[in-house]
Design an enzyme around this catalytic site. Structure first.
Site, PDB file in Angstrom:
ATOM      1  N   SER A  20       0.824  -1.207   0.000  1.00 36.76           N
ATOM      2  CA  SER A  20       0.000   0.000   0.000  1.00 36.76           C
ATOM      3  C   SER A  20       0.862   1.262   0.000  1.00 36.76           C
ATOM      4  CB  SER A  20      -0.927   0.002   1.224  1.00 36.76           C
ATOM      5  OG  SER A  20      -1.868  -1.035   1.151  1.00 36.76           O
ATOM      6  N   GLY A  92      -6.197  -3.576  -8.202  1.00 35.02           N
ATOM      7  CA  GLY A  92      -7.263  -2.616  -7.981  1.00 35.02           C
ATOM      8  C   GLY A  92      -6.750  -1.320  -7.387  1.00 35.02           C
ATOM      9  N   GLN A 165      -9.296   2.799  -0.604  1.00 31.63           N
ATOM     10  CA  GLN A 165      -8.971   3.057  -2.004  1.00 31.63           C
ATOM     11  C   GLN A 165      -9.898   4.119  -2.602  1.00 31.63           C
ATOM     12  OE1 GLN A 165      -8.725  -0.577  -4.248  1.00 31.63           O
ATOM     13  NE2 GLN A 165      -7.112  -1.424  -2.969  1.00 31.63           N
ATOM     14  N   ASP A 312      -7.783  -7.659   5.039  1.00 34.43           N
ATOM     15  CA  ASP A 312      -6.939  -8.592   4.287  1.00 34.43           C
ATOM     16  C   ASP A 312      -6.493  -9.791   5.121  1.00 34.43           C
ATOM     17  OD1 ASP A 312      -7.073  -7.158   1.918  1.00 34.43           O
ATOM     18  OD2 ASP A 312      -5.322  -5.939   2.403  1.00 34.43           O
ATOM     19  N   LYS A 339     -13.294  -9.052  -3.643  1.00 35.49           N
ATOM     20  CA  LYS A 339     -11.841  -9.119  -3.742  1.00 35.49           C
ATOM     21  C   LYS A 339     -11.485  -9.935  -4.986  1.00 35.49           C
ATOM     22  CE  LYS A 339     -10.838  -6.746  -0.054  1.00 35.49           C
ATOM     23  NZ  LYS A 339     -10.053  -5.480  -0.137  1.00 35.49           N
ATOM     24  N   ARG A 386      -4.291 -14.351  -1.056  1.00 39.71           N
ATOM     25  CA  ARG A 386      -4.618 -14.460   0.368  1.00 39.71           C
ATOM     26  C   ARG A 386      -5.075 -15.882   0.702  1.00 39.71           C
ATOM     27  NH1 ARG A 386      -2.154  -9.878   1.998  1.00 39.71           N
ATOM     28  NH2 ARG A 386      -3.007  -8.053   0.958  1.00 39.71           N
TER      29      ARG A 386
END
Length: 427
Positions: A20, A92, A165, A312, A339, A386
């Site tokens: 991030s 994304g 986001q 997450d 996701k 994930r």
């Protein structure tokens, strides 16, 4: 891939830089003045998509090492119209955050990606950017996203769903708008954008539940030290907690409190996790070292107010809950359905196949935990990194191991994950 049961996790490791923060360092460096030095860059398929995107927009990015970049900023209005669509791959974050910056440029831009990204919703950013005056088109709420830069006006926008986001896309556009743009959050979300905008000199202000930004004359982000990605550390923390005799230290991990909800949940369940050597990086992010030791856990509930801080890591929480005593619940996690996969479905299907008593709900799941190892079995990541990490940890803590299909999904997000896990695993 066969993941055999482990005895314990023991040793000292570091994890790749936070994705991030890495995304944001490249993007804000691109529209800044002068050169931005990024150390500890979290290299992955997603962050490489951001590098490729800004290069397509005319920005020079020098890769001095695998985790060291220099970004030559072109200024707030210096991004140029590319020759064709910008490929965001499976990221994304790249698509949504970049859209906010492009809304304030001159020209037309198209953001696209792989099949998975093309199934993910973009109305959440298209609507507020359109309200600000940008020309925005999409395919029935999905990418490709076409943006025509126009003069922007400030808005006050209440997020219908907590999303860092979407918030970041609006704040990026607010740098170009007339007046002060305000985003109101229903719940606190990760604030890497706010921290980095402040470090770059943007006129940003924060109050509980809202953040505002005004038009910027220039940004200057000289250097960014990217902390280790907490989401990359999380599988190791959970595995060490569940395996008796474990004693694992993870160095230089990002400890942004809006990212570490899993730590709070595990500690509430009885985990033995120590944080030490706390400090702040160049760029303003909190960082420190984590020590995780094995512990017996009890059940807990993760409410809607907690979900954004561990969105997450909820799949890993489900595994921890499976090994805890009592019934745990997750509520208000409908965001998992959009996701890389429908993660509510993927988590419940995968863990049920391994012998975990888990039940899906419309916006979460319930887990009836038993303080013993799950039996193991077979599961597929479905191309979701994930879920692949979940399968790896589940294999270590199971009685019989896990046959994991599509493990390569991890390589895109965390190159070297399995090798690093093996380096501290005792069998």
């Amino acid at each position: 891939m066969r993941i055999e049961p482990a005895v314990a996790l023991v040793g000292h490791i570091g994890v790749p830089g936070d994705k991030s923060v890495s995304h944001r360092a490249v993007m804000l460096g691109a529209v800044g003045e002068g050169e931005t030095l990024v150390r500890g860059f979290g290299r992955s398929g997603d962050t490489e998509a951001t590098i490729a995107a800004v290069r397509a927009l005319g920005v020079a990015v020098h890769e001095d090492d695998v985790d060291t970049l220099r970004v030559e900023g072109v200024g707030l209005h210096g991004l140029r119209e590319p020759e064709g669509p910008i490929d965001c791959a499976n990221s994304g974050t790249t698509l949504r955050l970049l859209a906010g910056l492009l809304a304030g440029q001159s020209g037309r831009f198209e953001l696209t990606g792989d099949d998975s990204l093309l199934r993910r919703p973009v109305d959440r950013i298209a609507i507020p950017l359109g309200e600000m005056g940008a020309g925005v088109e999409n395919e029935d709420g999905r990418p490709p996203l076409r943006i025509e830069g126009r003069p922007l006006r400030a808005i006050q926008y209440e997020l219908p769903v907590a999303s860092s986001q979407v918030k970041s896309a609006i704040l990026h556009a607010g740098l170009y708008a007339t007046g002060r743009t305000t985003v109101v959050e229903p719940l606190p979300t990760r604030d890497h954008t706010e921290i980095m905008l402040a470090a770059a000199g943007a006129p940003i202000s924060r109050r509980p539940g809202r953040v505002s930004v005004g038009p910027a004359e220039r940004l200057r982000l000289e250097e960014v030290d990217v902390p280790g990605d907490f989401s990359a550390a999380a599988p190791f923390v959970v595995a060490a907690t569940l395996l008796p005799g474990s004693e694992l230290t993870i160095h230089d991990v990002g400890l942004n409190p809006r990212r570490t909800g899993l730590l709070d949940a595990l500690e509430g369940m009885g985990a033995r996790i120590t944080v030490f050597n706390r400090r702040r990086t160049a760029g303003g992010e909190p960082v420190g070292d984590l020590e995780a030791r094995s512990a017996e856990l009890v059940a807990t509930t993760v409410g809607a107010q907690d979900v954004p801080r561990m969105i997450d890591e909820l799949s890993l929480f489900a595994l921890a809950a499976a090994c805890a005593r009592g019934e745990s619940r997750v509520e208000g996690a409908g965001e998992l359905r959009v996701k890389e996969t429908d993660r509510l479905e993927s988590v419940t299907t995968s863990l049920r196949a391994l012998g975990v008593r888990i039940k899906k709900r419309h916006d979460g799941f319930g887990v009836r935990g038993v303080p013993t190892r799950p039996k193991g079995g077979g599961m597929s990541s479905g191309g979701d990194h994930r879920i692949a990490m979940l399968g790896a940890v589940a294999g270590l803590v199971s009685r019989n191991g896990v046959d994991l299909k599509d493990p390569e999904a991890v390589a895109v997000s965390f190159p070297g994950f399995f090798e690093l896990l093996d380096s501290v695993t005792q069998r």
